[in-house]
Design a protein around this motif. Structure first.
Motif, PDB file in Angstrom:
ATOM      1  N   ARG A  58     -33.123  79.339  -7.114  1.00 42.59           N
ATOM      2  CA  ARG A  58     -32.499  78.033  -6.887  1.00 42.59           C
ATOM      3  C   ARG A  58     -32.260  77.274  -8.186  1.00 42.59           C
ATOM      4  N   ILE A  59     -31.647  77.953  -9.137  1.00 46.22           N
ATOM      5  CA  ILE A  59     -31.347  77.374 -10.438  1.00 46.22           C
ATOM      6  C   ILE A  59     -29.864  76.986 -10.472  1.00 46.22           C
ATOM      7  N   ARG A  60     -29.582  75.755 -10.874  1.00 43.31           N
ATOM      8  CA  ARG A  60     -28.203  75.272 -10.952  1.00 43.31           C
ATOM      9  C   ARG A  60     -27.520  75.862 -12.188  1.00 43.31           C
ATOM     10  N   LYS A  61     -26.459  76.626 -11.966  1.00 41.61           N
ATOM     11  CA  LYS A  61     -25.815  77.312 -13.075  1.00 41.61           C
ATOM     12  C   LYS A  61     -25.165  76.335 -14.051  1.00 41.61           C
ATOM     13  N   GLY A  62     -25.430  76.568 -15.330  1.00 40.96           N
ATOM     14  CA  GLY A  62     -24.783  75.806 -16.387  1.00 40.96           C
ATOM     15  C   GLY A  62     -25.321  74.416 -16.614  1.00 40.96           C
ATOM     16  N   GLY A  63     -26.353  74.026 -15.873  1.00 38.24           N
ATOM     17  CA  GLY A  63     -26.892  72.684 -16.014  1.00 38.24           C
ATOM     18  C   GLY A  63     -28.354  72.695 -16.405  1.00 38.24           C
TER      19      GLY A  63
END
Length: 331
Positions: free
Chosen positions: A30-35
């Motif tokens: 659950r990692i927000r890509k690019g942020g």
């Protein structure tokens, strides 16, 4: 007043833990890509375990990375930030000393552990960050070294530090010291989520306390709550700020009350890891700005540094920026 430093940075002192991961890793965890997403110490421990042996540790933190880049150009630098008296904190301090960055801020003896940023790098070179802020959030006005700030040509403030009231007060206190001493103040917005949370405060700082603003395109659009880049530029000019805005492969735009300068990005054979690209662009620009170079050359130095750092893993230079700048005829 004697100039002891080209730039002194104030920011979150963090150890980066970087790993190359498959695309699906982001969804699984659950990692927000690019942020950048803030996490707890337990979550940081779980990600460390998930990274396994496929990781490397590097002294990091956005502002500290920029200061390390300035040192690579041959600039004189100092850093103010908080680590704990623990293995990660000692690792961070040793890394700063290794590249001749003056870092005298006392370590935290009791409380949370040193901060870490878990950076997952996907095959496309994009970095997605999960950050445990730890001891860095214990930074207060009492940690601000007035002598360092008044001895620096430029005070560089990291927007990430603005997320806790005590740190925010320290942030403003540092800028007031710099202004009273007729020193220049630079600010990086750091991340769109920082802008979303602190838009009003950031705009107040920009109007009254900041001489040079760093942002990427998304951060600038968020700052002025618009989807139109040209409108954001006009709003920035009305605020009277000078800014350097990065636009990834499009290069950067330097905005002053008198002119707008578009600069192309430096060619890169292959993007390995985008971590630290904005930090190192700021390093090159700040080095040139401290040495009174024209704006176009400041941006060129920034792009040289950014191109180097995205060509390898990690947010700090592996090749001397000074050598690259000399080769380009800029030093």
């Amino acid at each position: 007043m004697q100039d002891l430093y080209d730039v002194v940075g104030v920011g979150n002192a963090i150890v980066d833990v970087i790993a190359s991961v498959p695309e699906g890793f982001l969804d699984t965890h659950r990692i927000r890509k690019g942020g950048m997403t803030l996490i707890s110490q337990d979550e940081a421990n779980k990600l460390t375990e998930a990274f396994g042996d496929n990781c490397r540790r590097i002294p990091g933190g956005s502002g500290a990375n920029t200061i390390a880049g300035i040192a690579s150009f041959g600039g004189t630098t100092g850093y103010i930030g908080k680590v704990a008296n623990d293995p990660l904190g000692k690792f961070f301090r040793k890394g700063m000393e290794k590249v001749s960055i003056h870092f005298p801020t006392p370590s935290l003896e009791k409380g949370p552990g040193s901060a870490s940023c878990m950076i997952a790098v996907t095959p496309d070179g994009e970095r997605s960050m999960s950050t445990y802020l730890g001891a860095s959030t214990e930074f207060t006005a009492s940690d601000v070294d007035a002598d360092m700030i008044t001895g620096a040509k430029i005070l560089y403030l990291e927007g990430y530090l603005f997320d806790k009231d005590a740190a925010k007060k320290a942030f403003v206190h540092a800028s007031q010291i710099a202004k009273k001493a007729n020193r220049r103040v630079a600010l990086t917005l750091s991340d769109s989520f920082c802008v979303d949370r602190h838009r009003t405060s950031f705009r107040h700082l920009i109007r009254g306390h900041v001489d040079l603003l760093f942002a990427n395109e998304a951060e600038l659009l968020s700052l002025y709550e618009t989807s139109d880049f040209d409108s954001a530029i006009e709003s920035l000019r009305k605020d009277g700020a000078t800014a350097a805005v990065t636009r990834s492969e499009k290069g950067s735009v330097v905005i002053t009350p008198d002119e707008i300068i578009s600069m192309p990005a430096e060619p890169v054979r292959k993007v390995i890891d985008a971590t630290g690209a904005g930090d190192q662009y700021a390093a090159g620009f700040l080095y040139g700005f401290a040495r009174n170079r024209r704006m176009r050359d400041c941006a060129k130095l920034g792009h040289i540094a950014a191109a180097e750092v995205i060509s390898h893993y990690g947010p700090r230079p592996e090749t001397s920026y000074r050598q690259l700048a000399v080769k380009a005829g800029l030093l």
